[in-house]
Design a protein around this motif. Structure first.
Motif, PDB file in Angstrom:
ATOM      1  N   SER A  19       0.705  -0.797  -0.296  1.00  0.00           N
ATOM      2  CA  SER A  19      -0.029   0.160   0.222  1.00  0.00           C
ATOM      3  C   SER A  19       0.699   1.335  -0.347  1.00  0.00           C
ATOM      4  CB  SER A  19      -0.823   0.200   1.463  1.00  0.00           C
ATOM      5  OG  SER A  19      -1.636  -1.055   1.176  1.00  0.00           O
TER       6      SER A  19
ATOM      7  N   LEU B 252      -8.271   5.970   8.453  1.00  0.00           N
ATOM      8  CA  LEU B 252      -7.315   5.721   7.245  1.00  0.00           C
ATOM      9  C   LEU B 252      -6.084   6.299   7.295  1.00  0.00           C
ATOM     10  CD1 LEU B 252      -8.522   5.525   3.961  1.00  0.00           C
ATOM     11  CD2 LEU B 252      -7.326   3.520   5.034  1.00  0.00           C
TER      12      LEU B 252
ATOM     13  N   PRO C 249     -12.584  -3.423  10.606  1.00  0.00           N
ATOM     14  CA  PRO C 249     -12.423  -2.017   9.707  1.00  0.00           C
ATOM     15  C   PRO C 249     -12.929  -1.079   8.942  1.00  0.00           C
ATOM     16  CG  PRO C 249     -11.885  -4.132   8.877  1.00  0.00           C
ATOM     17  CD  PRO C 249     -12.447  -4.344   9.807  1.00  0.00           C
TER      18      PRO C 249
ATOM     19  N   TYR D 258     -12.250   1.575   6.235  1.00  0.00           N
ATOM     20  CA  TYR D 258     -11.369   1.995   4.923  1.00  0.00           C
ATOM     21  C   TYR D 258     -10.950   3.151   4.160  1.00  0.00           C
ATOM     22  CZ  TYR D 258      -8.485  -2.668   6.400  1.00  0.00           C
ATOM     23  OH  TYR D 258      -7.785  -3.133   6.488  1.00  0.00           O
TER      24      TYR D 258
ATOM     25  N   LEU E 209      -4.759   1.570   0.206  1.00  0.00           N
ATOM     26  CA  LEU E 209      -5.087   0.686   0.061  1.00  0.00           C
ATOM     27  C   LEU E 209      -4.612  -0.437  -2.198  1.00  0.00           C
ATOM     28  CD1 LEU E 209      -8.106  -0.249   1.871  1.00  0.00           C
ATOM     29  CD2 LEU E 209      -4.998   0.103   3.356  1.00  0.00           C
TER      30      LEU E 209
END
Lengths: 555, 483
Positions: B51, B142, B450, B452, B480
């Motif tokens: 990433s 993030l 998560p 994201y 990502l």
């Protein structure tokens, strides 16, 4: 820790239920001795026994545990030494204790610790108790020396645990318990690597410790318990101890201690403080020897009971009566009964119990050899210096025998009788029997005496045979003896200690004699030097963070 | 620009230590480098190595502008060797060599002691990366993920910094120790990290924030003490590390603060007045305050163990030798030798906690720990201000220093968070209300889902007040690779 006059006496008797620092557990043929020192359990005030460091009290328990493994657990074939604390096996002798201790206490402490380490090796060599050191954490100084006393050393390889002898780098002293000698003589570590090891404070870990021969195996934690069990089983297979046997419990000694006497059942010690003298009288057996090895198997068996008492008396005198510089060795009793016990001891080499008794006697006589007091054997009418007991005579620096009997005394006249056991059963630290050492320059006398085993040798005959220094009759006895003892008491105790230790150990060296000799010569010298014990010495300043100041002059 | 501030950014290893002129050192570091990259790939953040992460990289040691930001794949991060600028004529500030010029080379007599200090410090750096390697998969945003990775790569750089010292100044032994730093593994049975707290798991984000608040703060204290060192390269190295470490403290403190803030908001919105009504609070999908308190109890006590024994010969030796000072030694007004002064130490005597005066030189661990506790307390007070503002009747506290200890004076003692000595049975009976239980762990695990999407945050944590590098709320801090 300079002992005040009214300080309590140090006692050497203990039992597993009273241990504060060790745990003894037995499972089948494996015994586990777990060191888990109680920091608050120091013998004296003013220091804490952190990180499994030890003082005399901790070692007294270890010595007791060894004795119990021998007598109370005859089917134990291997003993595993390990630590009950995480990350540390043993940090060695407590430095704050050493920093405060009087010189005499330090010397006697080291000597006792050495005797205990040697007792571990003796148990392995002669009693079939093999030792496995499972070093499950850092072993520093005396901690590593303890491990090195074992037959095999496993070191946990957790990338942290190290073995080390940091004394030189950290404390300006030496590893006092045979560390240097065992590293080269027993572990056979190459000399330059030994030098590097002994000057590296943090020690050596894992694979390198194996490569340098400092340990036998480095074992990852995931396989640790499994390897200990396997290594213990391997060692157990080399033992010759019985598969089935009942142990003999060792009860507390019947001891009373007064201001001028220490009295046991078979041993009496008279303390003559004005004269600086203690008179040890060993009493012979009260009854005939048991008829069979089985019948002998009790704690009351005379050689065992007497040896335990004599051992305790010697330690008591060493630690508690430093001003009594002369030990007069006497005996009273029936020589025939002593010889009968000797005959039983000699007749059954395969019997586990009698073997233990013989080796206990051996160690007690060694303790006497290593006692830094003037030893005078006095052989009088009614004495029973026969066979094993005659070893006391041969351990002495001088021997005086009474010729005949005083008027009106109808006890048997003074004399000596030798038994087979005098010719090898009780070697000194140098590996020689006391008789062989005595006749180092006249070996024919030793051969001649072998033919006279069992023969009663009255004072004059004993003198003739070279077994005593002098024989006096009633007319001279009291005066000669008085002069000899008074003269001895007038000499410098230090010079006497050095002179006696030199003269006692003739001939060859063994690892054991080297350990004690080097302890006396080097460590005890360093212990006196300002670089260690001066106000700015390393031992005194240890723990304060202040750097020691050394006198840079080489002596 | 003063001498030493210029960073050579062209070679394989960015540095301001003149690596190009030191062939021996460059060879050692370049030999070590592949092993480090392997270690990073194996033990670094799992699942995010490809990433693009918006990271800061140190490009200068000028305090006014030492870093630049940009997207980078973590294995390609430019880990460099950066020392704070040399101070002209610097002198040793404490101990028996006080006033002598600072050492530019290792004094022979202190070689072993110095190496040990550096190895122990160095061992903690990769350890926390290992402990935190799974957290990316449950990042609450993030933004947080990027902060995690920033902390991770900088811990990696701190490892470089220590390896530089080992390889530059400690010869063959130093090179071997540098290799060993890559071989030990956090939590491994056979090759664990050296210090206990660095072998504990960091299973969830609350643990991560607590770790960065409490345990990285120990790191800060140790670095502060080493920054005082009379061995100048160590001092300069640690001084620069501290500029980075400040961000780690920030991540921990604001992380917990945002959790507390979110919990307070949710409670107020739902009209829950009793903070100890754990069941109802948890039903809202936020972390109850008693659990936050339990985590404080755990991480604080584990971290105190890192300070070692209260009374310590090693600490005394290191101070007297001029190798490791006190926290902000240069700001303390005393003789900086400590030969005659004393310092109060808490001790357990006959079942009671008592204060004893001991020689100050031997109490340096205790002193550093006291400074640490004061530093922690200030942070906890800032969390409480959030609760105060939200009118929540609950205050977070630090447990007593004797609570739940495994090293030092109180190891094995049974002491409550309030500092009361109790017996083993009653401690065991009550420890469920003091320390996180398995059930608490499962609850947290259940929360860890998560988030994201740029600009969005998991329901149990409030968004930060401002972005990193002045970026707006919906900034894509991590691109990502699987997206």
């Amino acid at each position: 820790m300079d002992q005040a006059a009214d300080a309590p006496h140090i006692t050497f008797e203990t039992e597993p239920a009273r241990y504060r620092h060790w745990r003894l557990s037995v499972s089948g043929e494996v015994a586990t001795l777990t060191l888990d020192v109680d920091p608050q359990g120091g013998l004296f005030l003013g220091y804490e026994l952190k990180l499994n460091s030890y003082d005399l009290g901790v070692d007294i328990e270890l010595a007791d545990a060894l004795q119990r493994l021998r007598f109370e657990h005859p089917t134990v074939r291997v003993a595993v030494l390990r630590s009950g604390k995480e990350g540390v096996f043993c940090a060695g002798a407590n430095i704050r204790m050493l920093g405060r201790a009087s010189h005499g206490h330090k010397v006697n402490f080291c000597k006792f610790t050495n005797e205990t380490r040697c007792a571990i090796e003796d148990a392995s060599e002669n009693s079939g108790i093999k030792f496995l050191a499972a070093v499950n954490g850092t072993a520093a100084g005396g901690g590593y020396e303890l491990a090195v006393a074992a037959d095999r050393i496993l070191l946990i390889d957790d990338r942290r645990s190290a073995v080390s002898l940091p004394e030189t780098a950290l404390l300006a002293v030496l590893p006092g318990t045979g560390g240097l000698t065992r590293v080269t003589d027993k572990r056979k570590v190459r000399r330059d690597l030994a030098d590097l090891f002994c000057s590296t404070e943090e020690g050596v870990r894992g694979r390198r410790a194996v490569e340098w021969r400092l340990v036998d195996e480095a074992v990852p934690p995931s396989r640790w318990e499994e390897r200990i069990a396997a290594a213990a089983a391997e060692l157990a297979a080399t033992s010759d101890r019985p598969r089935q046997a009942e142990g003999v419990a060792l009860p507390p000694l019947a001891k009373s201690r007064g201001p001028d006497a220490i009295v046991y059942r078979h041993v009496r010690v008279a303390l003559d403080r004005p004269a600086g003298r203690a008179t040890i009288t060993v009493l012979g057996p009260e009854a005939d020897a048991p008829a069979t090895p089985e019948a002998a198997r009790t704690a009351g068996f005379w050689p065992l009971a007497m040896a335990r008492e004599l051992d305790d008396a010697l330690l008591d005198l060493r630690f508690n009566e430093p001003r009594l510089g002369v030990l007069v060795l006497r005996s009273e009793g029936d020589a025939a009964r002593v010889l009968a016990h000797d005959a039983l001891l000699a007749a059954h080499p395969g019997d586990w119990f009698l073997r233990e008794v013989r080796h206990l006697l051996k160690r007690v006589f060694k303790r006497l050899d290593l006692t830094s007091r003037s030893l005078f054997a006095v052989i009088e009418p009614g004495s029973c210096f026969a066979g094993s007991l005659a070893e006391l005579v041969f351990a002495a620096d001088r021997q005086y025998a009474f010729i005949g009997r005083p008027a009106g005394d109808n006890r048997p006249p003074a004399g000596l009788v030798l038994s087979a056991l005098n010719f090898g059963a009780y070697p000194m630290a140098n590996g020689l029997s006391r008789l062989a050492a005595r006749f180092w320059g006249e070996p024919w006398r030793l051969d001649a005496l072998r033919a006279r085993i069992g023969e009663s040798l009255p004072a004059e005959a004993a003198e003739e045979a070279g077994l005593v220094t002098a024989a006096y009759d009633e007319a001279d006895w009291d005066e000669e003896l008085r002069l000899v003892l008074e003269e001895r008491a007038s000499f410098s105790p230090d010079a006497l200690t050095g002179m006696e230790a030199n003269l006692r150990f003739v001939g060859p060296e063994t690892m054991e004699s080297r350990i004690f000799g080097r302890l006396s010569a080097w460590q005890n010298w360093i212990f006196q030097r300002p670089n260690a014990v001066g106000e700015k010495g390393a031992l005194k300043l240890y723990g304060t963070g202040v750097q020691p100041e050394f006198d840079r002059e080489r002596v | 620009m003063p001498d030493g501030m210029l960073v050579d950014y062209d070679g394989l290893i960015p540095n301001n230590v003149g690596l190009n002129q030191d062939a021996r050192l460059r060879k050692a570091l370049e030999t070590w480098h592949p092993g480090y990259i392997d270690w990073w790939k194996e033990m670094g953040p799992e699942g995010f190595q490809e990433s693009l992460v918006y990271l800061r990289t140190a490009v200068s040691v000028d305090p006014k502008g030492w870093a630049r930001f940009g997207y980078v794949k973590m294995p390609e991060y430019r880990w460099g060797i950066l020392l704070a600028p040399a101070v002209e004529g610097r002198r040793i500030g404490f101990g028996q060599h006080k006033g002598e010029p600072a050492w530019q080379e290792v004094p022979g007599e202190y070689r072993a002691m110095l190496r040990r200090l550096i190895v122990i410090q160095g061992d903690t750096e990769p350890a926390s990366v290992e402990q935190q390697r799974h957290l990316g998969k449950t990042a609450p945003s993030l933004y947080d993920m990027r902060n995690l990775f920033q902390v991770n790569v900088e811990e990696g750089r701190h490892l470089w910094a220590m390896v530089y010292l080992l390889q530059k100044y400690f010869g063959k032994d130093g090179r071997e120790e540098a290799e060993e730093l890559l071989r030990r593994r956090s939590g491994s049975r056979d090759a664990p990290r050296m210090l206990g707290a660095f072998n504990e798991a960091t299973p969830d984000w609350l643990s991560f924030f607590m770790f960065t608040f409490f345990t990285d703060r120990d790191g800060k204290m140790q670095l502060e003490a080493l920054a005082q060192s009379g061995f100048d390269p160590l001092s300069r190295t640690c001084r620069f590390m501290l500029t980075e470490e400040a961000h780690h403290m920030f991540v921990g403190e604001t992380g917990v603060q945002r959790i507390v803030e979110r919990t307070a908001q949710a409670m107020n919105a739902a009209g829950i007045e009793d903070p100890t009504d754990v069941e109802r609070v948890r039903a809202l999908g936020v972390i109850d305050l008693p659990l936050v308190q339990k985590k404080i109890n755990l991480h604080f006590s584990l971290t105190l163990d890192l300070f070692g024994n209260e009374v310590s010969t090693n600490a005394a030796n290191a101070y007297n030798a001029g190798l490791k000072g006190r926290y902000r030694e240069d700001k303390i007004d005393d003789d900086h030798r400590l030969l005659d002064s004393t310092y109060p130490v808490l001790r357990l005597k006959e079942g009671r906690i008592v204060e004893e005066q001991v020689p100050a030189l031997s109490a340096l661990n205790m002193r550093l720990r006291d400074d640490y506790v004061a530093d922690c307390r200030a942070g906890v007070e800032r969390w409480n201000r959030v609760l105060e503002k939200a009118n929540i009747p609950f205050r977070l506290t630090l447990p007593h220093v004797a609570f739940n200890r495994r090293i030092g004076e109180f190891a094995g003692a049974h002491v409550t968070p309030e500092g009361e000595v109790v017996d083993a049975a009653s401690w065991a009976a009550r420890c469920g209300s003091w320390l996180p239980s398995a059930e608490d762990g499962m609850f947290l695990e259940g929360l860890m889902r998560p988030e994201y999407a740029p600009g969005r945050y998991a329901g149990w944590i409030a968004p930060p007040k401002v972005g990193i590098d002045g970026k707006p709320g919906e900034f894509e801090y991590v691109k990502l690779h699987m997206a």
